[in-house]
Design an enzyme around this catalytic site. Structure first.
Site, PDB file in Angstrom:
ATOM      1  N   CYS A   9      76.116  34.004  57.352  1.00 23.46           N
ATOM      2  CA  CYS A   9      76.437  32.953  58.318  1.00 23.46           C
ATOM      3  C   CYS A   9      77.144  31.854  57.521  1.00 23.46           C
ATOM      4  O   CYS A   9      77.760  32.139  56.503  1.00 23.46           O
ATOM      5  CB  CYS A   9      75.190  32.459  59.064  1.00 23.46           C
ATOM      6  SG  CYS A   9      73.986  31.565  58.062  1.00 23.46           S
ATOM      7  N   ARG A  15      70.433  30.936  60.475  1.00 26.89           N
ATOM      8  CA  ARG A  15      70.597  32.248  61.109  1.00 26.89           C
ATOM      9  C   ARG A  15      70.471  33.431  60.159  1.00 26.89           C
ATOM     10  O   ARG A  15      69.696  34.361  60.413  1.00 26.89           O
ATOM     11  CB  ARG A  15      71.941  32.320  61.833  1.00 26.89           C
ATOM     12  CG  ARG A  15      72.044  31.362  62.998  1.00 26.89           C
ATOM     13  CD  ARG A  15      73.429  31.332  63.576  1.00 26.89           C
ATOM     14  NE  ARG A  15      74.362  30.706  62.632  1.00 26.89           N
ATOM     15  CZ  ARG A  15      75.663  30.599  62.838  1.00 26.89           C
ATOM     16  NH1 ARG A  15      76.209  31.117  63.923  1.00 26.89           N
ATOM     17  NH2 ARG A  15      76.441  30.000  61.962  1.00 26.89           N
ATOM     18  N   ASP A 117      75.178  28.642  66.119  1.00 25.58           N
ATOM     19  CA  ASP A 117      74.486  27.942  65.040  1.00 25.58           C
ATOM     20  C   ASP A 117      73.544  26.890  65.624  1.00 25.58           C
ATOM     21  O   ASP A 117      73.994  25.968  66.307  1.00 25.58           O
ATOM     22  CB  ASP A 117      75.510  27.273  64.126  1.00 25.58           C
ATOM     23  CG  ASP A 117      74.915  26.777  62.822  1.00 25.58           C
ATOM     24  OD1 ASP A 117      73.669  26.770  62.684  1.00 25.58           O
ATOM     25  OD2 ASP A 117      75.697  26.390  61.937  1.00 25.58           O
TER      26      ASP A 117
END
Length: 144
Positions: A9, A15, A117
């Site tokens: 990410c 994440r 996000d």
């Protein structure tokens, strides 16, 4: 067979480490190494408190995590690279073009969508994103 999975990410504090630790938990008896890294990692930082709290509520302790910067060697060494967003796939392919054939979205087997996000968002957003990540992880298990 996949023996080395890399999840990516941006910051590697929300994440991708959530997916890493979920994969580790679900694959713990399979001998598959799972790591994560960020395109613009907050190198050395622990996992975001909200993300860690959601994992902990699901019985997973991610206190050991420290953010790592993605590099071309990581992409080359991985058998499978899973990204949270299409933009991440493109950035990884530019970093190591030879790895392009093993780059996929975490959500490939579901809606093939981006996982947003949650950084600096509410706990509710983190819980929603966690559920998306868990569905993505679960969807890959039959292929590993």
């Amino acid at each position: 067979m996949f023996k080395n999975i890399l999840v990516i990410c941006v910051g590697n504090i929300c994440r991708s480490p959530a997916a890493e630790f979920l994969f580790r938990d679900k694959l713990r008896h399979r001998g598959i190494q799972v790591r994560s890294a960020g395109l613009k990692a907050m190198v050395g930082y622990p996992m975001d408190d909200n993300a860690m709290r959601v994992l902990k509520a699901h019985g997973i302790d991610a206190a050991e995590h420290r953010a790592r910067q993605l590099n071309a060697d990581m992409l080359r060494e991985a058998d499978l690279v899973l990204a949270m967003e299409r933009e991440h796939l493109g950035a990884a392919a530019r970093l190591a073009p030879e790895a392009s054939g093993k780059l996929f979205l975490l959500d490939k087997w579901r809606e093939a969508g981006d996982i947003p996000d949650p950084y600096r968002r509410s706990q509710q957003v983190f819980e929603h994103v966690h559920a998306m990540i868990e569905r993505g992880v679960d969807s890959w298990l039959k292929y590993l």
